[in-house]
Design a protein around this motif. Structure first.
Motif, PDB file in Angstrom:
ATOM      1  N   HIS A  14       0.831  -1.211   0.000  1.00  0.00           N
ATOM      2  CA  HIS A  14       0.000   0.000   0.000  1.00  0.00           C
ATOM      3  C   HIS A  14       0.864   1.259   0.000  1.00  0.00           C
ATOM      4  O   HIS A  14       0.489   2.279  -0.605  1.00  0.00           O
ATOM      5  CB  HIS A  14      -0.949  -0.015   1.198  1.00  0.00           C
ATOM      6  N   LEU A  15       2.012   1.202   0.670  1.00  0.00           N
ATOM      7  CA  LEU A  15       2.909   2.355   0.687  1.00  0.00           C
ATOM      8  C   LEU A  15       3.433   2.651  -0.708  1.00  0.00           C
ATOM      9  O   LEU A  15       3.426   3.810  -1.161  1.00  0.00           O
ATOM     10  CB  LEU A  15       4.078   2.092   1.642  1.00  0.00           C
ATOM     11  N   GLN A  17       2.129   1.698  -3.516  1.00  0.00           N
ATOM     12  CA  GLN A  17       1.009   2.137  -4.347  1.00  0.00           C
ATOM     13  C   GLN A  17       0.735   3.623  -4.147  1.00  0.00           C
ATOM     14  O   GLN A  17       0.464   4.355  -5.103  1.00  0.00           O
ATOM     15  CB  GLN A  17      -0.247   1.328  -4.008  1.00  0.00           C
ATOM     16  N   ALA A  18       0.813   4.074  -2.885  1.00  0.00           N
ATOM     17  CA  ALA A  18       0.588   5.490  -2.593  1.00  0.00           C
ATOM     18  C   ALA A  18       1.676   6.354  -3.222  1.00  0.00           C
ATOM     19  O   ALA A  18       1.405   7.425  -3.776  1.00  0.00           O
ATOM     20  CB  ALA A  18       0.544   5.714  -1.083  1.00  0.00           C
ATOM     21  N   GLY A  21       1.440   7.000  -7.015  1.00  0.00           N
ATOM     22  CA  GLY A  21       0.534   8.039  -7.493  1.00  0.00           C
ATOM     23  C   GLY A  21       1.300   9.189  -8.118  1.00  0.00           C
ATOM     24  O   GLY A  21       1.194   9.449  -9.319  1.00  0.00           O
TER      25      GLY A  21
END
Length: 218
Positions: A14-15, A17-18, A21
């Motif tokens: 998730h990190l 993926q963030a 961005g």
């Protein structure tokens, strides 16, 4: 297997993926790696202090070798006693390297696991120069050659620096082997996912620069 890594792998997923961005996935891996190295930097500083303390003990260790060279057990006991009395440790210099292993393992899992947290792993579709970051070894050509060339350059600078500062690194346990580890990372790119190769290139470049800065004047 490695079920205990599921939580950190999902968190790292998730990190990244963030970070992906505003950044590319490859650049997100670089940022992730730099964050890990910043976290471990205090240990690197401590390791350098330990190396200097061990280097200062070398004359006394040499005297012990002359005195007890024929009795390995006695020599080992006396060297250990000397280090305890001086507050030095044989393994402090290895801590930054050892503590990177969990982070490297997480990065490896991120680009070799089809599902994370019960969802399809979208990172497997990420590419750099048209090459999937999950591609292994020569299947990641030409990216594998770019990463391997970068690692070879970093390894050359690392070994060259160590050759110039042998006195400062003489007390490091397994120093002869450790100085060749950067070249081992070049070979590792032939079997690892390209994402792991980017991690290795970033962390070895950091290590080389960090070592040179922390040991200035040694």
């Amino acid at each position: 297997m490695f079920g205990f890594l599921d939580v950190p792998v999902e968190g790292a997923y998730h990190l990244i993926q963030a970070l992906t961005g505003p950044l590319s996935t490859a650049l997100a891996i670089v940022v992730f790696t730099l964050g890990v190295r910043l976290l471990l930097h205090p240990l690197a500083r401590s390791a350098v202090r330990g190396e200097r303390a061990r280097a200062a003990l070398m004359p006394e260790i040499g005297a012990l070798r002359e005195k007890h060279g024929g009795d390995r057990d006695r020599l080992a006991a006396e060297v250990t006693k000397l280090q305890q009395e001086s507050g030095t440790s044989l393994f402090a210099g290895c801590l930054p390297l050892l503590l990177q292993l969990p982070f490297f393992t997480v990065m490896y899992r991120l680009f070799t696991t089809a599902t994370i947290g019960g969802e399809p792993n979208s990172l497997l579709g990420a590419t750099l120069f048209g090459t999937p970051l999950g591609a292994h070894g020569l299947a990641g050509s030409p990216l594998v050659f770019v990463v391997a060339a970068g690692l070879a350059v970093v390894a050359w600078f690392s070994v060259r620096w160590q050759d110039r500062h042998r006195d400062a690194t003489a007390a490091v346990p397994g120093g002869k082997l450790l100085r060749l580890l950067p070249y081992g990372s070049v070979l590792a790119t032939l079997v690892l996912p390209q994402a792991a190769g980017i991690y290795l290139l970033t962390t070895t470049a950091w290590s080389t620069a960090e070592r040179a800065l922390l040991r200035r004047g040694s």
